[in-house]
Design a protein around this motif. Structure first.
Motif, PDB file in Angstrom:
ATOM      1  N   LEU A  69       1.107  39.833  47.502  1.00 36.45           N
ATOM      2  CA  LEU A  69       1.241  41.245  47.161  1.00 36.45           C
ATOM      3  C   LEU A  69       2.570  41.510  46.468  1.00 36.45           C
ATOM      4  N   SER A  70       3.635  40.892  46.942  1.00 30.39           N
ATOM      5  CA  SER A  70       4.946  41.113  46.349  1.00 30.39           C
ATOM      6  C   SER A  70       5.007  40.582  44.924  1.00 30.39           C
ATOM      7  N   ILE A  71       4.567  39.343  44.736  1.00 36.69           N
ATOM      8  CA  ILE A  71       4.599  38.750  43.395  1.00 36.69           C
ATOM      9  C   ILE A  71       3.709  39.529  42.435  1.00 36.69           C
ATOM     10  N   SER A  72       2.562  40.019  42.927  1.00 38.93           N
ATOM     11  CA  SER A  72       1.597  40.694  42.054  1.00 38.93           C
ATOM     12  C   SER A  72       2.110  42.029  41.538  1.00 38.93           C
ATOM     13  N   ARG A  73       3.110  42.607  42.179  1.00 42.42           N
ATOM     14  CA  ARG A  73       3.641  43.899  41.749  1.00 42.42           C
ATOM     15  C   ARG A  73       4.882  43.751  40.868  1.00 42.42           C
ATOM     16  N   SER A  74       5.248  42.540  40.550  1.00 45.13           N
ATOM     17  CA  SER A  74       6.418  42.296  39.714  1.00 45.13           C
ATOM     18  C   SER A  74       5.997  42.042  38.269  1.00 45.13           C
ATOM     19  N   MET A  75       6.990  42.023  37.379  1.00 46.19           N
ATOM     20  CA  MET A  75       6.696  41.751  35.971  1.00 46.19           C
ATOM     21  C   MET A  75       6.166  40.335  35.774  1.00 46.19           C
ATOM     22  N   ASP A  82       1.956  47.735  32.005  1.00 51.46           N
ATOM     23  CA  ASP A  82       2.851  47.734  33.165  1.00 51.46           C
ATOM     24  C   ASP A  82       3.956  46.694  33.000  1.00 51.46           C
ATOM     25  N   HIS A  83       3.589  45.516  32.518  1.00 52.61           N
ATOM     26  CA  HIS A  83       4.583  44.464  32.325  1.00 52.61           C
ATOM     27  C   HIS A  83       5.670  44.908  31.354  1.00 52.61           C
ATOM     28  N   SER A  84       5.273  45.498  30.240  1.00 52.48           N
ATOM     29  CA  SER A  84       6.239  45.928  29.221  1.00 52.48           C
ATOM     30  C   SER A  84       7.174  46.999  29.778  1.00 52.48           C
ATOM     31  N   ARG A  85       6.611  47.917  30.548  1.00 53.06           N
ATOM     32  CA  ARG A  85       7.417  49.006  31.135  1.00 53.06           C
ATOM     33  C   ARG A  85       8.477  48.448  32.080  1.00 53.06           C
ATOM     34  N   MET A  86       8.087  47.553  32.951  1.00 48.47           N
ATOM     35  CA  MET A  86       9.037  47.004  33.918  1.00 48.47           C
ATOM     36  C   MET A  86      10.070  46.112  33.240  1.00 48.47           C
ATOM     37  N   ARG A  87       9.625  45.324  32.278  1.00 46.77           N
ATOM     38  CA  ARG A  87      10.547  44.404  31.610  1.00 46.77           C
ATOM     39  C   ARG A  87      11.635  45.164  30.850  1.00 46.77           C
ATOM     40  N   ARG A  88      11.277  46.270  30.230  1.00 49.06           N
ATOM     41  CA  ARG A  88      12.265  47.052  29.487  1.00 49.06           C
ATOM     42  C   ARG A  88      13.375  47.555  30.402  1.00 49.06           C
ATOM     43  N   LEU A  89      13.029  47.896  31.644  1.00 49.01           N
ATOM     44  CA  LEU A  89      14.026  48.433  32.562  1.00 49.01           C
ATOM     45  C   LEU A  89      15.066  47.387  32.953  1.00 49.01           C
ATOM     46  N   ALA A  90      14.665  46.132  33.005  1.00 51.26           N
ATOM     47  CA  ALA A  90      15.590  45.069  33.402  1.00 51.26           C
ATOM     48  C   ALA A  90      16.262  44.386  32.226  1.00 51.26           C
ATOM     49  N   ALA A  91      15.712  44.565  31.032  1.00 52.46           N
ATOM     50  CA  ALA A  91      16.163  43.767  29.886  1.00 52.46           C
ATOM     51  C   ALA A  91      17.617  44.035  29.513  1.00 52.46           C
ATOM     52  N   GLY A  92      18.143  45.221  29.811  1.00 47.79           N
ATOM     53  CA  GLY A  92      19.512  45.550  29.435  1.00 47.79           C
ATOM     54  C   GLY A  92      20.546  44.628  30.046  1.00 47.79           C
ATOM     55  N   ALA A  93      20.207  44.017  31.193  1.00 42.16           N
ATOM     56  CA  ALA A  93      21.151  43.109  31.848  1.00 42.16           C
ATOM     57  C   ALA A  93      21.162  41.729  31.210  1.00 42.16           C
ATOM     58  N   SER A 213      14.686  58.663  39.466  1.00 43.22           N
ATOM     59  CA  SER A 213      14.609  59.716  38.452  1.00 43.22           C
ATOM     60  C   SER A 213      13.184  59.972  38.006  1.00 43.22           C
ATOM     61  N   ASP A 214      12.329  58.961  38.088  1.00 42.60           N
ATOM     62  CA  ASP A 214      10.950  59.109  37.625  1.00 42.60           C
ATOM     63  C   ASP A 214      10.122  57.978  38.221  1.00 42.60           C
ATOM     64  N   GLY A 215       9.362  58.290  39.266  1.00 41.98           N
ATOM     65  CA  GLY A 215       8.547  57.279  39.929  1.00 41.98           C
ATOM     66  C   GLY A 215       7.492  56.663  39.046  1.00 41.98           C
ATOM     67  N   ASP A 216       7.155  57.321  37.931  1.00 44.67           N
ATOM     68  CA  ASP A 216       6.194  56.731  37.007  1.00 44.67           C
ATOM     69  C   ASP A 216       6.796  55.574  36.219  1.00 44.67           C
ATOM     70  N   ARG A 217       8.125  55.548  36.106  1.00 46.33           N
ATOM     71  CA  ARG A 217       8.783  54.446  35.399  1.00 46.33           C
ATOM     72  C   ARG A 217       8.820  53.192  36.262  1.00 46.33           C
ATOM     73  N   LEU A 218       8.981  53.367  37.567  1.00 48.59           N
ATOM     74  CA  LEU A 218       9.075  52.224  38.475  1.00 48.59           C
ATOM     75  C   LEU A 218       8.739  52.708  39.872  1.00 48.59           C
TER      76      LEU A 218
END
Length: 412
Positions: A69-75, A82-93, A213-218
């Motif tokens: 369940l944990s792995i399935s909810r990750s990028m 969904d993958h693109s949305r989550m990846r963009r949030l982490a990509a800045g690092a 700030s926005d639960g729809d983002r993450l």
């Protein structure tokens, strides 16, 4: 899939390759062994990772497993959008500028770890425990904002959880993976709460703020799942790269001496080490529409095991693939994947290895194996369980530190 096959999978890869670049191994189940086909499939929009509907078909009851369940909810295990949305949030690092700015941090941590190895004198040390694990875990924990005192906890948790990435897992191994997932989830739940109380300049705070700030983002589940995956992926593959690579270099003293004297060649060496003994040996994809690759028709909902380790030794791509050759042109190994799921931290892992190997060889000229290393019985994540070494007579003084000028140079 046998223990012996996991310790040395390369002969089996060649047997599979003899049947073609894409081999049908069962109803709607295929194995991909050649570079061109593996690269094309990883980039083909008709292939993605297993989604919830397919998990319900292939893994009934998966929602009861904290690890799955944990792995399935990750990028790592989601598809666009969904993958693109989550990846963009982490990509800045992980931008090139941020990675380049971390070089001094990596050098300082590597030097400190080598000092610790030298302090042990002639006594054997476990290279994994004393260098290959603490270096990348220290770097990724700095990015995430994990306190230094907590870093020793993660090696067992990650070892437990990553069993879920194996192509075959027993109920006992699943229970161990579930335990690791639960402990990691508890840890990051507490860290998230701490960052809400006291924000910091780290990736955890950035992801917490995106969620709040926005639960729809993450979503909350996605927040914890991605923190777990970023931590585990951030050091597990790099630890294996450092361990696998050191054994190869010690087996090739002439090439090691050249790298010691010419650290500017490190990028080419690291790419060849990634190709020669990849820390990630396979990944999987499911087809959403009929496709044709390697002369084989692949119906919709085909399940493919893409053997990255086999593709990296494809003789059509790499002449004499069983030979370690840091002078190969245009290596481009598939060790970090390709396409939308190309590893977000690939540049960071390369940086750590490009710093570590020349520094180890220069400061520890007597570095040698102290006994046979022990392989982990894993196929997906290939590495060692223990790697005993001696550092020689301590010829390299603890004051002889730092990467020489030119260590950021070009490939061979």
């Amino acid at each position: 899939m046998s223990p012996a096959g996991r310790v040395d999978p390369y002969p089996t890869y060649e047997q599979l390759r003899g049947h073609g670049p894409v081999v049908q191994a069962g109803p709607v189940f295929y194995v991909v062994t050649d570079y061109a086909e593996a690269d094309a499939i990883l980039r083909d929009a008709r292939f993605g990772v297993m989604d919830d509907n397919l998990r319900d078909q292939f893994l009934p009851g998966w929602r009861e497993s904290p690890a799955v369940l944990s792995i399935s909810r990750s990028m790592l295990r989601t598809n666009p959008p969904d993958h693109s949305r989550m990846r963009r949030l982490a990509a800045g690092a992980f931008t090139p500028r941020r990675i380049a700015a971390m070089r001094d941090v990596v050098v300082a941590q590597a030097d400190e770890l080598i000092d610790g190895m030298l302090a042990r004198g002639r006594a054997p040390v476990d290279f994994l425990a004393d260098f290959a694990y603490p270096l990348p875990v220290g770097v990724i924990c700095a990015l995430l904002g994990v306190p230094a005192a907590d870093r020793p906890l993660f090696r067992r948790w990650a070892t437990d959880l990553t069993g879920i990435l194996e192509p075959e897992i027993t109920p006992e191994e699943l229970a161990v993976a579930d335990r690791g997932a639960g402990e990691l989830r508890d840890y990051f739940s507490a860290l998230v709460a701490a960052r809400r109380r006291a924000p910091a300049d780290d990736l955890t705070t950035a992801l917490v703020q995106a969620h709040d700030s926005d639960g729809d983002r993450l979503s909350g589940d996605e927040l914890l799942a991605n923190l777990i995956v970023l931590l585990v992926a951030g050091f597990e593959t790099t630890t294996n790269l450092l361990g696998n690579g050191l054994v190869v270099l010690l087996d090739h003293p002439r090439e090691a001496a050249t790298l010691r004297d010419h650290p500017e060649f490190a990028p080419g060496y690291v790419d060849e080490l990634l190709r020669y003994d990849s820390p990630v040996q396979l990944t999987s994809r499911m087809s959403t529409a009929p496709a044709r690759h390697g002369g084989v028709d692949l119906p919709a909902e085909s399940w493919l095991i893409v053997m990255l380790g086999a593709a990296n030794r494809d003789p059509r791509r790499y002449p004499e693939p069983q030979r370690f050759d840091p002078w190969r042109p245009q290596v481009h190994p598939l060790s970090f994947g390709a396409g939308p799921h190309y590893c977000l931290g690939a540049a960071l892992a390369r940086l750590e290895a490009q710093v570590a190997f020349p520094l180890l060889l220069r400061r520890l000229p007597g570095l040698a194996l102290a006994g046979p290393p022990e392989r982990r019985i894993r196929l997906t994540l290939r590495g060692y369980a223990t790697l005993p070494v001696t550092v020689g007579d301590g010829e390299a003084s603890v004051v002889d530190r730092g990467t020489p000028a030119g260590a950021t140079g070009a490939t061979p």
